[in-house]
Write an enzyme that holds these catalytic residues in place. Structure first.
Site, mmCIF file in Angstrom:
data_model
loop_
_atom_site.group_PDB
_atom_site.id
_atom_site.type_symbol
_atom_site.label_atom_id
_atom_site.label_comp_id
_atom_site.label_asym_id
_atom_site.label_seq_id
_atom_site.Cartn_x
_atom_site.Cartn_y
_atom_site.Cartn_z
ATOM 1 N N GLY A 1 -0.489 2.795 2.991
ATOM 2 C CA GLY A 1 -0.416 3.939 2.078
ATOM 3 C C GLY A 1 -1.624 4.006 1.159
ATOM 4 C CG ASP A 2 -1.328 4.100 -2.278
ATOM 5 O OD1 ASP A 2 -0.743 5.134 -2.589
ATOM 6 O OD2 ASP A 2 -0.818 2.957 -2.396
ATOM 7 C CD GLU A 3 -3.080 4.933 4.111
ATOM 8 O OE1 GLU A 3 -2.616 5.930 3.523
ATOM 9 O OE2 GLU A 3 -2.364 4.117 4.723
ATOM 10 C CE LYS B 1 -0.474 9.232 3.469
ATOM 11 N NZ LYS B 1 -0.753 7.947 2.852
ATOM 12 C CG ASN C 1 8.689 7.036 -1.300
ATOM 13 O OD1 ASN C 1 8.543 8.226 -1.056
ATOM 14 N ND2 ASN C 1 8.982 6.159 -0.352
ATOM 15 C CB THR D 1 8.609 3.710 -5.840
ATOM 16 O OG1 THR D 1 9.556 4.348 -4.975
ATOM 17 C CG2 THR D 1 7.338 3.417 -5.062
ATOM 18 N NE ARG E 1 26.846 7.042 11.680
ATOM 19 C CZ ARG E 1 27.630 6.266 12.411
ATOM 20 N NH1 ARG E 1 28.186 6.723 13.494
ATOM 21 N NH2 ARG E 1 27.852 5.019 12.044
ATOM 22 N NE ARG F 1 -2.647 2.735 -5.148
ATOM 23 C CZ ARG F 1 -3.255 3.912 -5.264
ATOM 24 N NH1 ARG F 1 -4.564 4.008 -5.098
ATOM 25 N NH2 ARG F 1 -2.571 4.998 -5.528
ATOM 26 C CB ILE G 1 -17.315 4.532 2.705
ATOM 27 C CG1 ILE G 1 -18.363 3.512 3.125
ATOM 28 C CG2 ILE G 1 -17.844 5.956 2.641
ATOM 29 C CD1 ILE G 1 -18.875 3.633 4.526
ATOM 30 C CG ASP G 2 -17.099 6.812 -2.760
ATOM 31 O OD1 ASP G 2 -16.351 6.989 -1.780
ATOM 32 O OD2 ASP G 2 -16.732 6.950 -3.945
HETATM 33 P P1 IMP Z 1 10.294 2.440 -1.577
HETATM 34 O O1 IMP Z 1 9.819 3.414 -0.541
HETATM 35 O O2 IMP Z 1 10.239 3.002 -2.970
HETATM 36 O O3 IMP Z 1 11.609 1.830 -1.244
HETATM 37 O O4 IMP Z 1 9.255 1.213 -1.595
HETATM 38 C C1 IMP Z 1 9.110 0.326 -0.493
HETATM 39 C C2 IMP Z 1 7.684 -0.205 -0.420
HETATM 40 O O5 IMP Z 1 6.809 0.849 -0.037
HETATM 41 C C3 IMP Z 1 7.145 -0.720 -1.749
HETATM 42 O O6 IMP Z 1 6.284 -1.812 -1.500
HETATM 43 C C4 IMP Z 1 6.356 0.447 -2.300
HETATM 44 O O7 IMP Z 1 5.356 0.036 -3.187
HETATM 45 C C5 IMP Z 1 5.779 1.009 -1.010
HETATM 46 N N1 IMP Z 1 5.494 2.437 -1.087
HETATM 47 C C6 IMP Z 1 6.380 3.451 -1.080
HETATM 48 N N2 IMP Z 1 5.744 4.635 -1.131
HETATM 49 C C7 IMP Z 1 4.431 4.366 -1.148
HETATM 50 C C8 IMP Z 1 3.255 5.197 -1.171
HETATM 51 O O8 IMP Z 1 3.297 6.430 -1.146
HETATM 52 N N3 IMP Z 1 2.063 4.523 -1.183
HETATM 53 C C9 IMP Z 1 1.997 3.179 -1.143
HETATM 54 N N4 IMP Z 1 3.055 2.378 -1.116
HETATM 55 C C10 IMP Z 1 4.266 2.964 -1.121
#
Ligand code: IMP
Length: 408
Positions: free
Chosen positions: A11-13, A15, A37, A127, A141, A283, A310-311
């Protein structure tokens, strides 16, 4: 045409920026999974927009954005986000829709999420937005979908508090509700972007289970939860950073051991502004993990990679990237499922020389310094995947396109 964009790391790339950039050529953006989240940041004309539930195409006045079937939606968070956008002059009315198959996150899920986390000997680092609870109830369900909110038969099992709360939001949700598959069929000639949340390594199946989120953040999620079938995906793009970050707990083989003041870890966190958009948490940082990236390319059929941040390496004399894991006395190049193996893995690192030049003004591949191109080409060779877009800063215009994903 249907283009899928997913995160290829934890995540956090970046996008959000890439979806926003590519959305200029699309008519519809569908976010297919996750909930509040997620945090997608877009910088436009110096103004910063942090999106959690709303798809990243929203900043264009003419795009339709849809919260897809795999999403879990907290109406409070959604309408708060929409009000925030409205305050910044973004008119969203008439172009934000929600799939009737998406699930509702009730307020008590947040509390249950925190309780579940507190009971874990090895917390995941959630989160706390109730996401895991919503997906668990979906799988057992017992969830409530948008399709159910005006069907009393479906609500009989809900506690009274939930029903009272839902009645507050129902009238605001109903005008946004659509049948996603039918909508996309009716607009079959449009160009659509399918936006994933989180990243491949946080996916419930392909990720570092159990240190994952609970949704489908893999490319297959676009087909299962985006309203189209798998054969209609034309292109899969995987977004990754020049280094690696992770929020929350779980294995991270290339994480920097030293996070003290003056360390490379803190340098990257500060230059890259590596703090969670949703929780503000710092992070965890480390070198690029090519073993993990190649795995993400394989299991998601990533056609093209998109390189961001990359910067952040502009000031470095040299840096490294991981090309294998040493586990015990074995070196492996494939990404293991075992948390024990991943936690014990020591990265095999390859050195690269830095370019010591700001990349933020480069607009073509050829303008990038040789050493930056050497790094990029090594990544392409290792992952056997071309890098078609390179982001050299947070602004829309700081984007180098080597190949447009919209060309078949
Ligand atoms: P949850 O989705 O809140 O249950 O979190 C589960 C894991 O996914 C935790 O380690 C969060 O930090 C991570 N996480 C959830 N959403 C993101 C996101 O959008 N970016 C990065 N990490 C995330």
């Amino acid at each position: 045409m249907n283009v899928v964009i997913i995160g290829a790391q934890w995540g956090d790339e970046g996008k959000g920026k890439i979806v926003d950039f590519l959305a200029s050529d699309a008519q519809i953006v569908v976010r297919f999974s996750g909930g509040a989240n997620a945090g997608h940041t877009i910088v436009l004309g110096g103004e910063k927009y942090a999106l959690h539930l709303v798809p990243s195409g929203i900043l264009y006045p003419d795009k339709i954005v849809i919260l897809g079937s795999g999403m879990v939606i907290d109406p409070e968070a959604l309408f708060q986000e929409l009000a925030g956008l409205e305050q910044k002059g973004i008119d969203w009315k008439g172009r934000v829709f929600i799939s009737d198959r998406a699930h509702i996150v009730f307020p008590r899920y947040r509390e249950l999420d925190k309780q579940a986390e507190a009971g874990r000997a090895r917390p995941i680092g959630t989160t706390g937005r109730g996401i895991g609870i919503a997906y668990s109830l979906k799988a057992s369900r017992d969830g409530i979908r948008l399709a159910d909110i005006d069907d009393d038969e479906r609500l009989v099992n809900l506690p009274g508090d939930d029903r009272a709360w839902l009645s507050i939001w129902k009238e605001r949700l109903l005008p946004l509700r659509i049948d996603l598959a039918a909508y996309l069929r009716q607009h079959r000639n449009s160009w659509r972007l399918f936006e994933g949340a989180q990243g491949a390594l946080l996916d419930i199946d392909t990720g570092t289970y159990p240190f994952v989120s609970s949704g489908m953040s893999c490319a297959a999620g676009a087909a299962a939860q985006g309203g189209i079938g798998p054969r209609h995906i034309d292109r899969v793009l995987g977004v990754f950073k020049a280094y690696t970050t992770r929020v929350g707990n779980g294995p991270f083989p290339t994480e920097f051991a030293d996070d003290s003041p003056g360390s490379l870890s803190q340098y990257i966190r500060n230059v890259g502004n590596e703090y969670g958009t949703t929780t503000g948490r710092p992070r965890r940082c480390g070198y690029l993990d090519l073993v993990a990236l190649r795995y993400a390319c394989t299991v998601n059929s990533i056609d093209r990679l998109v390189l961001t941040h990359i910067d952040v390496y502009d000031g470095l004399e040299e840096f490294e990237a991981c090309v294998g894991y040493k586990i015990g006395d074995k070196v492996i190049e494939d990404f293991p499922a075992s948390v024990r193996d991943l936690t014990g893995a020591r990265p095999v690192l390859r050195k690269f020389s830095g370019w010591k030049t700001p990349l933020g003004k480069c607009r073509t591949y050829e303008e990038l310094p040789l050493r930056a191109r050497e790094y990029i080409e090594f990544i392409e060779e290792f992952t056997e995947t071309s890098i078609s877009i390179i982001s050299v800063g947070s602004d829309r215009k700081q984007t180098i396109v080597r190949e447009s994903p919209w060309i078949k």
